[in-house]
Design a protein around this motif. Structure first.
Motif, PDB file in Angstrom:
ATOM      1  N   ALA A 199       0.832  -1.199   0.000  1.00  0.00           N
ATOM      2  CA  ALA A 199       0.000   0.000   0.000  1.00  0.00           C
ATOM      3  C   ALA A 199       0.870   1.254   0.000  1.00  0.00           C
ATOM      4  O   ALA A 199       0.621   2.204  -0.751  1.00  0.00           O
ATOM      5  N   LEU A 200       1.898   1.224   0.851  1.00  0.00           N
ATOM      6  CA  LEU A 200       2.778   2.395   0.933  1.00  0.00           C
ATOM      7  C   LEU A 200       3.429   2.692  -0.410  1.00  0.00           C
ATOM      8  O   LEU A 200       3.550   3.851  -0.827  1.00  0.00           O
ATOM      9  N   GLN A 201       3.853   1.620  -1.067  1.00  0.00           N
ATOM     10  CA  GLN A 201       4.586   1.818  -2.312  1.00  0.00           C
ATOM     11  C   GLN A 201       3.686   2.278  -3.445  1.00  0.00           C
ATOM     12  O   GLN A 201       4.169   2.771  -4.455  1.00  0.00           O
ATOM     13  N   SER A 202       2.384   2.090  -3.283  1.00  0.00           N
ATOM     14  CA  SER A 202       1.497   2.526  -4.353  1.00  0.00           C
ATOM     15  C   SER A 202       0.859   3.883  -4.035  1.00  0.00           C
ATOM     16  O   SER A 202       0.028   4.368  -4.781  1.00  0.00           O
ATOM     17  N   LEU A 203       1.234   4.486  -2.905  1.00  0.00           N
ATOM     18  CA  LEU A 203       0.684   5.812  -2.584  1.00  0.00           C
ATOM     19  C   LEU A 203       1.286   6.855  -3.532  1.00  0.00           C
ATOM     20  O   LEU A 203       2.467   6.794  -3.838  1.00  0.00           O
ATOM     21  N   PRO A 204       0.464   7.799  -3.973  1.00  0.00           N
ATOM     22  CA  PRO A 204       1.034   8.866  -4.790  1.00  0.00           C
ATOM     23  C   PRO A 204       1.977   9.711  -3.947  1.00  0.00           C
ATOM     24  O   PRO A 204       1.688   9.987  -2.779  1.00  0.00           O
ATOM     25  N   THR A 205       3.094  10.101  -4.498  1.00  0.00           N
ATOM     26  CA  THR A 205       4.095  10.839  -3.720  1.00  0.00           C
ATOM     27  C   THR A 205       3.841  12.341  -3.742  1.00  0.00           C
ATOM     28  O   THR A 205       4.483  13.083  -2.996  1.00  0.00           O
ATOM     29  N   VAL A 206       2.901  12.778  -4.576  1.00  0.00           N
ATOM     30  CA  VAL A 206       2.735  14.229  -4.757  1.00  0.00           C
ATOM     31  C   VAL A 206       2.340  14.955  -3.474  1.00  0.00           C
ATOM     32  O   VAL A 206       2.849  16.027  -3.164  1.00  0.00           O
ATOM     33  N   PHE A 207       1.432  14.306  -2.692  1.00  0.00           N
ATOM     34  CA  PHE A 207       0.972  14.972  -1.466  1.00  0.00           C
ATOM     35  C   PHE A 207       2.110  15.135  -0.489  1.00  0.00           C
ATOM     36  O   PHE A 207       2.274  16.171   0.156  1.00  0.00           O
ATOM     37  N   ASP A 208       2.889  14.078  -0.390  1.00  0.00           N
ATOM     38  CA  ASP A 208       4.018  14.077   0.533  1.00  0.00           C
ATOM     39  C   ASP A 208       5.005  15.183   0.140  1.00  0.00           C
ATOM     40  O   ASP A 208       5.480  15.938   0.997  1.00  0.00           O
ATOM     41  N   GLU A 209       5.277  15.257  -1.159  1.00  0.00           N
ATOM     42  CA  GLU A 209       6.228  16.265  -1.643  1.00  0.00           C
ATOM     43  C   GLU A 209       5.692  17.674  -1.402  1.00  0.00           C
ATOM     44  O   GLU A 209       6.414  18.565  -0.964  1.00  0.00           O
ATOM     45  N   ALA A 210       4.403  17.843  -1.659  1.00  0.00           N
ATOM     46  CA  ALA A 210       3.791  19.150  -1.456  1.00  0.00           C
ATOM     47  C   ALA A 210       3.885  19.562   0.005  1.00  0.00           C
ATOM     48  O   ALA A 210       4.234  20.705   0.332  1.00  0.00           O
ATOM     49  N   ALA A 211       3.585  18.600   0.903  1.00  0.00           N
ATOM     50  CA  ALA A 211       3.642  18.898   2.338  1.00  0.00           C
ATOM     51  C   ALA A 211       5.064  19.264   2.739  1.00  0.00           C
ATOM     52  O   ALA A 211       5.288  20.190   3.525  1.00  0.00           O
ATOM     53  N   ALA A 212       6.039  18.541   2.160  1.00  0.00           N
ATOM     54  CA  ALA A 212       7.437  18.818   2.483  1.00  0.00           C
ATOM     55  C   ALA A 212       7.814  20.220   2.034  1.00  0.00           C
ATOM     56  O   ALA A 212       8.496  20.960   2.756  1.00  0.00           O
ATOM     57  N   LEU A 213       7.337  20.604   0.850  1.00  0.00           N
ATOM     58  CA  LEU A 213       7.630  21.938   0.344  1.00  0.00           C
ATOM     59  C   LEU A 213       7.038  23.016   1.255  1.00  0.00           C
ATOM     60  O   LEU A 213       7.612  24.075   1.443  1.00  0.00           O
ATOM     61  N   ASP A 214       5.857  22.669   1.820  1.00  0.00           N
ATOM     62  CA  ASP A 214       5.221  23.622   2.735  1.00  0.00           C
ATOM     63  C   ASP A 214       5.885  23.662   4.100  1.00  0.00           C
ATOM     64  O   ASP A 214       5.426  24.372   4.995  1.00  0.00           O
ATOM     65  N   GLY A 215       6.905  22.809   4.273  1.00  0.00           N
ATOM     66  CA  GLY A 215       7.666  22.860   5.514  1.00  0.00           C
ATOM     67  C   GLY A 215       7.218  21.890   6.582  1.00  0.00           C
ATOM     68  O   GLY A 215       7.618  22.014   7.740  1.00  0.00           O
ATOM     69  N   ALA A 216       6.382  20.907   6.199  1.00  0.00           N
ATOM     70  CA  ALA A 216       5.957  19.910   7.193  1.00  0.00           C
ATOM     71  C   ALA A 216       7.104  18.958   7.486  1.00  0.00           C
ATOM     72  O   ALA A 216       7.782  18.498   6.570  1.00  0.00           O
ATOM     73  N   GLY A 217       7.321  18.666   8.762  1.00  0.00           N
ATOM     74  CA  GLY A 217       8.375  17.740   9.149  1.00  0.00           C
ATOM     75  C   GLY A 217       7.952  16.302   8.893  1.00  0.00           C
ATOM     76  O   GLY A 217       6.822  16.035   8.480  1.00  0.00           O
ATOM     77  N   ALA A 218       8.849  15.375   9.168  1.00  0.00           N
ATOM     78  CA  ALA A 218       8.582  13.962   8.891  1.00  0.00           C
ATOM     79  C   ALA A 218       7.381  13.447   9.683  1.00  0.00           C
ATOM     80  O   ALA A 218       6.529  12.729   9.159  1.00  0.00           O
ATOM     81  N   TRP A 219       7.316  13.825  10.964  1.00  0.00           N
ATOM     82  CA  TRP A 219       6.217  13.332  11.794  1.00  0.00           C
ATOM     83  C   TRP A 219       4.869  13.888  11.321  1.00  0.00           C
ATOM     84  O   TRP A 219       3.887  13.179  11.250  1.00  0.00           O
ATOM     85  N   ARG A 220       4.865  15.173  11.008  1.00  0.00           N
ATOM     86  CA  ARG A 220       3.639  15.819  10.550  1.00  0.00           C
ATOM     87  C   ARG A 220       3.156  15.153   9.255  1.00  0.00           C
ATOM     88  O   ARG A 220       1.973  14.867   9.084  1.00  0.00           O
ATOM     89  N   ARG A 221       4.111  14.847   8.356  1.00  0.00           N
ATOM     90  CA  ARG A 221       3.723  14.211   7.087  1.00  0.00           C
ATOM     91  C   ARG A 221       3.167  12.812   7.336  1.00  0.00           C
ATOM     92  O   ARG A 221       2.218  12.392   6.701  1.00  0.00           O
ATOM     93  N   LEU A 222       3.807  12.093   8.321  1.00  0.00           N
ATOM     94  CA  LEU A 222       3.322  10.743   8.635  1.00  0.00           C
ATOM     95  C   LEU A 222       1.884  10.810   9.131  1.00  0.00           C
ATOM     96  O   LEU A 222       1.012  10.080   8.665  1.00  0.00           O
ATOM     97  N   TRP A 223       1.645  11.710  10.102  1.00  0.00           N
ATOM     98  CA  TRP A 223       0.310  11.772  10.708  1.00  0.00           C
ATOM     99  C   TRP A 223      -0.754  12.321   9.772  1.00  0.00           C
ATOM    100  O   TRP A 223      -1.863  11.825   9.732  1.00  0.00           O
ATOM    101  N   SER A 224      -0.392  13.348   9.045  1.00  0.00           N
ATOM    102  CA  SER A 224      -1.424  14.064   8.298  1.00  0.00           C
ATOM    103  C   SER A 224      -1.518  13.652   6.838  1.00  0.00           C
ATOM    104  O   SER A 224      -2.515  13.938   6.183  1.00  0.00           O
ATOM    105  N   VAL A 225      -0.478  12.992   6.325  1.00  0.00           N
ATOM    106  CA  VAL A 225      -0.524  12.630   4.909  1.00  0.00           C
ATOM    107  C   VAL A 225      -0.547  11.116   4.712  1.00  0.00           C
ATOM    108  O   VAL A 225      -1.459  10.568   4.111  1.00  0.00           O
ATOM    109  N   THR A 226       0.458  10.441   5.282  1.00  0.00           N
ATOM    110  CA  THR A 226       0.599   9.011   4.985  1.00  0.00           C
ATOM    111  C   THR A 226      -0.494   8.178   5.660  1.00  0.00           C
ATOM    112  O   THR A 226      -1.185   7.397   4.999  1.00  0.00           O
ATOM    113  N   LEU A 227      -0.637   8.348   6.970  1.00  0.00           N
ATOM    114  CA  LEU A 227      -1.589   7.480   7.680  1.00  0.00           C
ATOM    115  C   LEU A 227      -3.027   7.635   7.176  1.00  0.00           C
ATOM    116  O   LEU A 227      -3.709   6.620   6.985  1.00  0.00           O
ATOM    117  N   PRO A 228      -3.510   8.839   6.947  1.00  0.00           N
ATOM    118  CA  PRO A 228      -4.874   8.923   6.416  1.00  0.00           C
ATOM    119  C   PRO A 228      -5.035   8.200   5.083  1.00  0.00           C
ATOM    120  O   PRO A 228      -6.076   7.597   4.813  1.00  0.00           O
TER     121      PRO A 228
END
Lengths: 310, 456
Positions: A199-228
């Motif tokens: 499942a992880l490997q088939s997730l689109p990476t765009v959201f994660d990249e966008a969040a990173a660009l907005d300055g979200a840290g690793a934990w924030r991306r995990l909670w708010s992007v990956t897990l949902p």
């Protein structure tokens, strides 16, 4: 390795895609039923028929011995509801399901996230997490029987090295079921790990990249992007896991035979005990249908949850 | 790898348990026939006698002898297969335990069982009344030289149901003690002949344990019982019978147990396995390993461990289970031959089955080398048996044999033994008192007795 085609597909649900084929005419039947036969016949013979047969048996005093069988109505069910062993073993099954399912989902998720995060030696991690799942139950139980040995086992050896008191892994009533759960987690977590990893490997990476660009840290991306995004997979994994854990029998039967003092005896072992070593097939059928009812209730509840999730 | 070994091979099927899959008698019959056909030609056929497995005329024999016992049985079958009147034997070896008894019952319920099978005598009450066994023809057996007078009364009495003989005992296999001769000598436990001296009282036994612990520097008496479904019960049953009290399980209940005597016995066991001079938390294999490794001076085990222990090279002695209460008694069971029920037996095959049992019994000297005491008495009288050491030192155990109380649910590898072991284990581990353990044993026995009898 970690970036795959962002198809945006959700995790596999286990359901094959439905192929819609054009029908030639409304009056004629195609060869379709013939193709279904190889599955339908064994299904009817080895699943539907025994289930019906079992229901019938649960209303009789059917025995393994050569004795005439007679209809006893609801006697077996009345006995089952008043049998403290039914309730205690049912309780054990539910306890095991809770004690094993939670870590089996969480640990699998943690392992998948670790591997997905791009650790070096990907194949080695994947292999070592998944390999225990390939072992037969007898081998797994044999290994853990030795680990749990009170005298020379590795478990108590380690505790001793840390200056702690030895634990009765399989002989202490309050510990034994946890020992079984630990074995089960070690043995089967690899399957859930694979589902999560896929499942992880088939997730689109765009959201994660966008969040990173907005300055979200690793934990924030995990909670708010990956897990949902993994929610559907989590529901699937939890559902499969709970159904699998409810069916626990073999590792317990080999490891503890349900002891100490019945504290690890699951309902299916009780069915086996009364039905096969105790010959009382009619009563065993009744007990197994009581359990069947519980499984149906759990499945329906999960289905409802699943729908709400959607 | 079996398909059932994975918890999630069929994820969505809420398994209704094994029972419903069995179906009615007819289904059983076909199922059992299929199963035995598979087993007969499968890799379980361990025998290498003249007969080939595919030979339809070969005598079908089911047994549960593996390891050293299995090899000795091979030797005995080879011996009776020689010559012009030798047998053609198609032997099927199945795993000991509840599964063996389930398979035997199912094959007999199907009416197409093997010609001869092995059964623990303690299980007879669960098999003979239900029609799962066919009776022996004693005249026929006498024709081949085996009669009642060749067995001890204690054992012969257990071969009958309603006055009819359903089992012919091959051996009696008592629960005994093995000891390290050096350790026992240094602990001052040997008599002038160099054998283990009689104990005679609970106090003497406790002191012997302490003395042995001092000599070995580790433990005195090793006894593995954790997660075991028989060991505790074997020991309790022997000691309880030594108090002279009776343990009976009358149909419908309640169980007749002298609770005072039972509490006395459990308290004694708690003292004996107090966790200091004698570890109280060993399982069967670690007790065996501990004795082999010199970490204990004595071990309470079945005599069938003899070949393993002898190979270890420790100076080995063996003695009947020590008498510490008023009356000599030893927990015992007996491998017996039975004729599983056949719907339409062929008289010629039946005759051969009788002859086979008689001929195998006469080979029991070979069997005795595994440590078993032959049930067929003429073998005990042979000088060659007297020379077997240490087997001959516990040969008397057969005369004070205590088997499980006869009832359909009791006996080797039964629910009953497992249920009795659970409270005993708690008591030995110090998790419960002797009184509570005995009360639970009585409760468990009564629960089993209240069930409708499925074989009557």
């Amino acid at each position: 390795m970690t970036t795959t085609t962002p198809i945006g597909a959700p995790a596999p649900t286990g359901e094959p895609p439905v192929a819609v084929s054009p029908r030639r005419g409304t009056g004629r039947r195609g060869p379709g039923p013939l193709f279904v036969l190889p599955f339908a016949v064994p299904f009817a013979l080895f699943l539907v028929w025994p289930v019906l047969q079992g229901i019938w048996m649960s209303f009789t005093d059917s025995s393994l011995a050569l004795r005439a069988t007679s209809f006893v109505g609801l006697d077996n069910y009345a006995e089952a509801f008043g049998d403290p062993d039914v309730w205690s073993s049912l309780g054990n099954t539910v306890f095991f399901t809770a004690a094993s399912s939670v870590p089996l989902v969480l640990i699998a998720l943690a392992m998948a996230l670790l591997v997905h995060s791009g650790l070096a030696g990907q194949w080695a991690w994947r292999l070592s997490f998944f390999v225990p799942y390939l072992l037969p139950v007898t081998v797994v139980t044999l290994i853990w029987t030795w680990l749990y040995q009170p005298d020379v086992g590795l478990g108590n050896e380690l505790l001793g090295a840390l200056g702690l008191e030895p634990v009765g892994w399989l002989s202490d009533e309050s510990v034994a079921m946890w020992s079984v759960a630990a074995l089960t987690v070690w043995w089967t977590v690899g399957f859930n790990f694979l589902l999560y990893l896929a499942a992880l490997q088939s997730l689109p990476t765009v959201f994660d990249e966008a969040a990173a660009l907005d300055g979200a840290g690793a934990w924030r991306r995990l909670w708010s992007v990956t897990l949902p995004q993994l929610r559907r997979t989590t529901v699937l994994v939890a559902m499969l896991q709970i159904l699998a854990s409810l069916k626990v029998f073999d590792q317990i039967y080999i490891l503890t035979k349900g002891g100490p003092n019945g504290s690890t005896r699951p309902i299916l072992e009780y069915v086996y005990d009364v039905g096969f070593t105790g010959y009382r097939l009619g009563y065993a059928s009744a007990v197994s249908y009581v359990f069947f009812a519980l499984v149906i209730v759990v499945s329906l509840a999960q289905l409802r949850l699943f729908r709400q999730e959607d | 790898m079996s398909s059932s070994s994975h918890p999630r091979e069929v994820p969505a099927v809420p398994g209704p348990g094994p029972a419903p899959g069995i179906g009615r008698r007819r289904l059983l019959r076909y199922g059992a026939a299929g199963a035995s056909a598979l087993l007969a030609t499968g890799p379980l056929t361990g025998c290498s006698s003249r007969a080939s497995a595919s030979d339809a005329s070969a005598l079908n024999v089911w047994d549960l002898f593996q390891g050293g016992d299995g090899m000795l049985m091979d030797d005995m079958i080879r011996a009776v297969s020689k010559g012009s009147d030798g047998f053609e034997v198609d032997r099927t070896i199945l795993d000991w335990g509840p599964s063996y008894y389930t398979k035997l019952a199912m094959s007999a319920a199907g009416g197409r069982a093997s010609d001869v099978a092995v059964l623990h005598l303690s299980r007879l009450a669960g098999y003979a009344p239900g029609g799962l066994l066919d009776p022996f023809d004693l005249d026929l057996l006498a024709e081949f030289g085996v009669t009642e007078k060749h067995f001890t009364p204690a054992v012969w009495a257990r071969t009958k149901h309603d006055g009819v003989v359903y089992a012919i005992p091959l051996d009696v296999h008592p629960f005994i003690v093995f000891y390290n001769r050096d350790a026992a000598d240094r602990a001052g436990l040997l008599d002038p002949q160099g054998e283990l001296a009689a104990m005679g009282s609970p106090k003497a036994m406790l002191e012997a344990g302490k003395a042995l612990a001092e000599v070995t520097g580790k433990s005195g008496i090793l006894f593995g019982h954790v997660t075991d479904t028989a060991q505790n019960w074997r020991q309790f049953a022997a000691l309880y019978a030594q108090t002279g009290a009776a343990f009976t399980l009358p149909d419908g209940g309640p169980a007749e147990i002298d609770t005072d005597a039972a509490i006395q016995v459990v308290s004694f066991m708690q003292q004996l396995f107090d966790g200091r001079t004698n570890p109280n938390n060993l399982d069967y294999n670690s007790a065996l390993a501990g004795f082999l490794g010199g970490r204990g001076g004595m071990a309470m085990l079945g005599e069938w461990e003899l070949p393993t222990l002898r190979k270890s090279g420790i100076p080995l002695g063996a003695a009947p289970f020590p008498q510490v209460f008023g009356k000599p008694a030893v927990y015992t069971d007996s491998h017996s031959y039975v004729l599983p029920h056949q719907a339409s037996p062929d008289p010629a095959r039946r005759r051969e089955a009788h002859r086979y049992v008689a001929e195998i019994l006469k080979q029991s000297l070979t069997w005795a080398s595994a440590g078993h005491i032959p049930a067929y008495q003429p073998v005990l009288a042979e000088p060659a048996y007297a020379k077997l050491d240490p087997q001959s030192s516990y040969a008397d155990a057969g005369e004070v044999a205590v088997l499980d109380p006869p009832n359909w649910f009791a006996g080797a590898a039964s629910n009953f033994q497992n249920r009795m072991c659970q409270p005993l284990q708690s008591a030995l581990l110090g998790n419960t008192s002797a009184e509570k353990a005995v009360r639970q044993m009585v409760r468990e026995a009564n629960t089993l007795l209240r069930q409708p009898n499925p074989v009557a």
